[in-house]
Design a protein around this motif. Sequence first.
Motif, mmCIF file in Angstrom:
data_model
loop_
_atom_site.group_PDB
_atom_site.id
_atom_site.type_symbol
_atom_site.label_atom_id
_atom_site.label_comp_id
_atom_site.label_asym_id
_atom_site.label_seq_id
_atom_site.Cartn_x
_atom_site.Cartn_y
_atom_site.Cartn_z
ATOM 1 N N PRO A 1 0.797 -1.212 0.000
ATOM 2 C CA PRO A 1 0.000 0.000 0.000
ATOM 3 C C PRO A 1 0.840 1.277 0.000
ATOM 4 C CG PRO A 1 0.207 -0.721 2.246
ATOM 5 C CD PRO A 1 0.996 -1.692 1.392
ATOM 6 N N TRP A 2 2.145 1.187 -0.324
ATOM 7 C CA TRP A 2 3.038 2.345 -0.208
ATOM 8 C C TRP A 2 3.025 3.188 -1.475
ATOM 9 C CZ3 TRP A 2 4.071 3.081 4.575
ATOM 10 C CH2 TRP A 2 4.154 1.999 5.444
ATOM 11 N N ILE A 3 2.918 4.510 -1.294
ATOM 12 C CA ILE A 3 2.956 5.453 -2.408
ATOM 13 C C ILE A 3 3.943 6.570 -2.078
ATOM 14 C CG2 ILE A 3 0.576 5.015 -3.133
ATOM 15 C CD1 ILE A 3 -0.188 7.655 -1.721
ATOM 16 N N TYR A 4 4.450 7.219 -3.119
ATOM 17 C CA TYR A 4 5.338 8.358 -2.917
ATOM 18 C C TYR A 4 4.514 9.636 -2.812
ATOM 19 C CZ TYR A 4 9.321 5.457 -4.171
ATOM 20 O OH TYR A 4 10.270 4.484 -4.196
ATOM 21 N N ASN A 5 4.960 10.536 -1.962
ATOM 22 C CA ASN A 5 4.319 11.838 -1.847
ATOM 23 C C ASN A 5 5.397 12.880 -1.550
ATOM 24 O OD1 ASN A 5 4.645 11.844 1.119
ATOM 25 N ND2 ASN A 5 3.055 10.290 1.070
ATOM 26 N N PHE A 6 5.004 14.155 -1.651
ATOM 27 C CA PHE A 6 5.959 15.237 -1.403
ATOM 28 C C PHE A 6 5.415 16.139 -0.315
ATOM 29 C CE2 PHE A 6 8.157 19.228 -2.043
ATOM 30 C CZ PHE A 6 9.455 18.799 -2.254
ATOM 31 N N ASN A 7 6.249 16.459 0.645
ATOM 32 C CA ASN A 7 5.871 17.288 1.778
ATOM 33 C C ASN A 7 6.247 18.739 1.488
ATOM 34 O OD1 ASN A 7 5.900 18.661 4.321
ATOM 35 N ND2 ASN A 7 5.902 16.667 5.325
ATOM 36 N N PHE A 8 5.233 19.587 1.244
ATOM 37 C CA PHE A 8 5.476 20.993 0.930
ATOM 38 C C PHE A 8 5.735 21.842 2.176
ATOM 39 C CE2 PHE A 8 4.160 19.974 -3.272
ATOM 40 C CZ PHE A 8 4.643 20.994 -4.073
#
Length: 110
Positions: A50-57
């Motif tokens: 269930p792992w996805i990449y995301n970006f922390n703004f």
Amino acid sequence: MGYLFYQALGNKGYYDTSGNQQSGYGLSNTGDFENLLESIYWSGTQQSYPWIYNFNFEFGYQQTGTAESSYYALAVHTGEVSVVPIPGAIWLLGTGLIGLARLRKKLINC
């Protein structure tokens, strides 16, 4: 999103390139974006369920999270986006309506 955060908008990350904490980090410049928040945005890339990449703004780094979590998303388009001109269909519709109004007036006067 990293390019947008660092290069296009000129923001600073929580850590510098040497790994030291720096002041003035975060989303201080949003450019032309009206609702860009200091939050986590989904990148659209899945690592392995269930792992996805995301970006922390807020801190300026990429991370992984679970697909079940709630994230913001950016609607993006490749290339330059310009102002959309008023289509000729509106002009065509307007002239058609004027023609129908004149026809109706002509039929009423007969």
